[in-house]
Scaffold this motif. Structure first.
Motif, PDB file in Angstrom:
ATOM      1  N   LEU A   1      -6.624  14.603   4.681  1.00  0.00           N
ATOM      2  CA  LEU A   1      -5.602  13.897   4.646  1.00  0.00           C
ATOM      3  C   LEU A   1      -5.592  12.720   3.905  1.00  0.00           C
ATOM      4  O   LEU A   1      -4.559  12.146   3.519  1.00  0.00           O
ATOM      5  CB  LEU A   1      -5.606  13.267   6.150  1.00  0.00           C
ATOM      6  N   THR A   2      -6.598  12.172   3.352  1.00  0.00           N
ATOM      7  CA  THR A   2      -6.704  11.267   2.179  1.00  0.00           C
ATOM      8  C   THR A   2      -5.924  11.828   0.882  1.00  0.00           C
ATOM      9  O   THR A   2      -5.180  11.267   0.270  1.00  0.00           O
ATOM     10  CB  THR A   2      -8.028  10.534   1.943  1.00  0.00           C
ATOM     11  N   ASN A   3      -6.439  12.866   0.548  1.00  0.00           N
ATOM     12  CA  ASN A   3      -5.976  13.626  -0.597  1.00  0.00           C
ATOM     13  C   ASN A   3      -4.557  13.990  -0.305  1.00  0.00           C
ATOM     14  O   ASN A   3      -3.953  13.649  -1.264  1.00  0.00           O
ATOM     15  CB  ASN A   3      -6.633  14.916  -0.661  1.00  0.00           C
ATOM     16  N   LEU A   4      -4.087  14.529   0.871  1.00  0.00           N
ATOM     17  CA  LEU A   4      -2.798  14.824   1.111  1.00  0.00           C
ATOM     18  C   LEU A   4      -1.876  13.337   0.797  1.00  0.00           C
ATOM     19  O   LEU A   4      -1.040  13.443   0.226  1.00  0.00           O
ATOM     20  CB  LEU A   4      -2.514  15.397   2.423  1.00  0.00           C
ATOM     21  N   GLY A   5      -2.277  12.337   1.642  1.00  0.00           N
ATOM     22  CA  GLY A   5      -1.558  11.314   1.733  1.00  0.00           C
ATOM     23  C   GLY A   5      -1.366  10.489   0.271  1.00  0.00           C
ATOM     24  O   GLY A   5      -0.116  10.204  -0.058  1.00  0.00           O
ATOM     25  N   ILE A   6      -2.563  10.603  -0.636  1.00  0.00           N
ATOM     26  CA  ILE A   6      -2.131   9.904  -2.096  1.00  0.00           C
ATOM     27  C   ILE A   6      -1.139  10.798  -2.782  1.00  0.00           C
ATOM     28  O   ILE A   6      -0.367  10.435  -3.663  1.00  0.00           O
ATOM     29  CB  ILE A   6      -3.460   9.861  -2.840  1.00  0.00           C
ATOM     30  N   ARG A   7      -1.501  12.175  -2.566  1.00  0.00           N
ATOM     31  CA  ARG A   7      -0.470  13.056  -3.561  1.00  0.00           C
ATOM     32  C   ARG A   7       0.808  13.020  -2.868  1.00  0.00           C
ATOM     33  O   ARG A   7       1.960  13.616  -3.826  1.00  0.00           O
ATOM     34  CB  ARG A   7      -0.994  14.663  -3.163  1.00  0.00           C
ATOM     35  N   LEU A   8       1.265  12.607  -1.769  1.00  0.00           N
ATOM     36  CA  LEU A   8       2.715  12.613  -1.318  1.00  0.00           C
ATOM     37  C   LEU A   8       3.416  11.212  -1.692  1.00  0.00           C
ATOM     38  O   LEU A   8       4.429  11.063  -1.573  1.00  0.00           O
ATOM     39  CB  LEU A   8       2.518  12.656   0.263  1.00  0.00           C
ATOM     40  N   VAL A   9       2.737  10.200  -2.223  1.00  0.00           N
ATOM     41  CA  VAL A   9       3.149   8.935  -2.577  1.00  0.00           C
ATOM     42  C   VAL A   9       4.403   9.325  -3.716  1.00  0.00           C
ATOM     43  O   VAL A   9       4.052  10.333  -4.576  1.00  0.00           O
ATOM     44  CB  VAL A   9       2.195   7.995  -3.280  1.00  0.00           C
ATOM     45  N   ASP A  10       5.468   8.638  -3.538  1.00  0.00           N
ATOM     46  CA  ASP A  10       6.556   8.885  -4.351  1.00  0.00           C
ATOM     47  C   ASP A  10       6.131   8.600  -5.880  1.00  0.00           C
ATOM     48  O   ASP A  10       5.767   7.624  -6.143  1.00  0.00           O
ATOM     49  CB  ASP A  10       7.796   8.138  -4.077  1.00  0.00           C
ATOM     50  N   LYS A  11       6.614   9.607  -6.799  1.00  0.00           N
ATOM     51  CA  LYS A  11       6.154   9.436  -8.184  1.00  0.00           C
ATOM     52  C   LYS A  11       7.021   8.280  -8.825  1.00  0.00           C
ATOM     53  O   LYS A  11       6.609   7.579  -9.688  1.00  0.00           O
ATOM     54  CB  LYS A  11       6.409  10.661  -9.085  1.00  0.00           C
ATOM     55  N   GLU A  12       8.262   8.007  -8.341  1.00  0.00           N
ATOM     56  CA  GLU A  12       9.083   6.947  -8.797  1.00  0.00           C
ATOM     57  C   GLU A  12       8.269   5.409  -8.495  1.00  0.00           C
ATOM     58  O   GLU A  12       8.521   4.404  -9.394  1.00  0.00           O
ATOM     59  CB  GLU A  12      10.311   7.216  -8.054  1.00  0.00           C
ATOM     60  N   VAL A  13       7.799   5.452  -7.469  1.00  0.00           N
ATOM     61  CA  VAL A  13       7.037   4.097  -7.144  1.00  0.00           C
ATOM     62  C   VAL A  13       5.937   4.030  -7.936  1.00  0.00           C
ATOM     63  O   VAL A  13       5.606   2.809  -8.436  1.00  0.00           O
ATOM     64  CB  VAL A  13       6.695   4.352  -5.630  1.00  0.00           C
ATOM     65  N   LEU A  14       5.246   4.951  -8.384  1.00  0.00           N
ATOM     66  CA  LEU A  14       4.082   5.063  -9.087  1.00  0.00           C
ATOM     67  C   LEU A  14       4.508   4.714 -10.704  1.00  0.00           C
ATOM     68  O   LEU A  14       3.886   3.890 -11.243  1.00  0.00           O
ATOM     69  CB  LEU A  14       3.278   6.256  -9.232  1.00  0.00           C
TER      70      LEU A  14
END
Length: 298
Positions: A183-196
């Motif tokens: 879930l750590t892996n999933l949560g980080i991968r789901l962060v919006d790319k536009e925000v990054l």
């Protein structure tokens, strides 16, 4: 009588060859445990000292002080008087029915296992989120850890380290750590790319993006993983009692072998009370943290 055919009977390895392979693997593991068992045991001595010290702290402290401390921590995390009061009443009932010491032993084990699972699981989850290659390596390992029966973990650990707290702790961590990693892996991968992309445009370094953007936005998923890890650790308590881990699991195991229904029921309910306590407090803390990050100070 008709002869057996490979069409009707599955072609198996010759039994003598299978026995030979098993003996070779068993002897190799025994030699490994004899050669390196003491060194591995010495490596875990500081962890054993910490676990034993924390357990003795809970056991030797006045019961009312432990009760007030746990209730205070629950209120600090949840800011709920109802939840804190329910936890206090549950602990009073546990003590009244003579399960205080076993509960403190289980509480110390679960707390240490959870802390170690978080310390190991979150960094691994971060590495998986940042590299597809690392994810491909760890995914089948996590699949095996989650699907293999819990009893199987006990065999190599006991052969290597014997019976006691550390083998139980290792088995519990192996069983319980996959959710927080996934879930750590999933949560980080789901962060919006536009925000990054926006954070990168403002000059944020990779570490600043991770700490300031990705981890805060992934926190709901990470907290869900921690919550599941706690629940799985508690589920492993009874199984770990088979290798000498003291706590609420041993009376449950005793009740199974001797058909003591009431003993098993009461200690089972104590485990359920601990599970609900951890579950509600962690969920309340995660919810409050999320509201705070969104600007709603509670």
């Amino acid at each position: 009588m008709a002869e057996k055919s490979w069409l009707t009977e599955f072609p198996e390895m010759d039994r003598s060859d299978l026995i030979s392979i098993r003996k070779t693997l068993d002897s190799a593991y025994r030699e490994f445990s004899r050669a390196y068992g003491d060194s591995i045991e010495a490596f875990f001595d500081p962890l054993l000292s910490f676990l034993s010290g924390f357990e003795q702290l809970l056991l030797n402290s006045p019961w009312w002080l432990v009760l007030i401390s746990i209730t205070g921590l629950a209120y600090a995390a949840s800011r709920s008087w109802k939840l804190s009061g329910a936890i206090a009443l549950s602990l009073l009932a546990i003590g009244y029915f003579g399960m205080w010491e076993d509960t403190m032993r289980t509480l110390s084990m679960i707390t240490v296992c959870t802390v170690l699972a978080i310390m190991l699981g979150i960094p691994i989850g971060i590495l998986m989120a940042r590299s597809d290659k690392v994810q491909k390596v760890f995914t089948p390992i996590l699949d095996v850890m989650q699907t293999m029966p819990a009893f199987v973990y006990l065999i190599p650990v006991v052969m290597l380290l014997g019976i006691g707290k550390i083998p139980g702790l290792i088995a519990v961590i192996i069983y319980a750590i996959p959710p927080v990693i996934r879930l750590t892996n999933l949560g980080i991968r789901l962060v919006d790319k536009e925000v990054l992309e926006a954070s990168t445009a403002f000059g944020a370094s990779p570490m600043q993006r991770l700490v300031g953007v990705q981890l805060p936005l992934a926190m709901p998923n990470i907290m869900a993983g921690i919550n599941q890890t706690i629940m799985m650790a508690l589920a492993m308590v009874v199984i770990a009692s088979m290798i000498g881990v003291k706590g609420l699991g041993q009376p449950v195991l005793k009740s199974i072998t001797n058909q003591y229904f009431t003993l098993g029921l009461l200690n089972g309910l104590a485990i359920v009370a601990l599970a609900i306590m951890f579950d509600r407090v962690s969920q309340a803390w995660a919810k409050r943290s999320q509201q705070y990050r969104e600007g709603s100070h509670v």
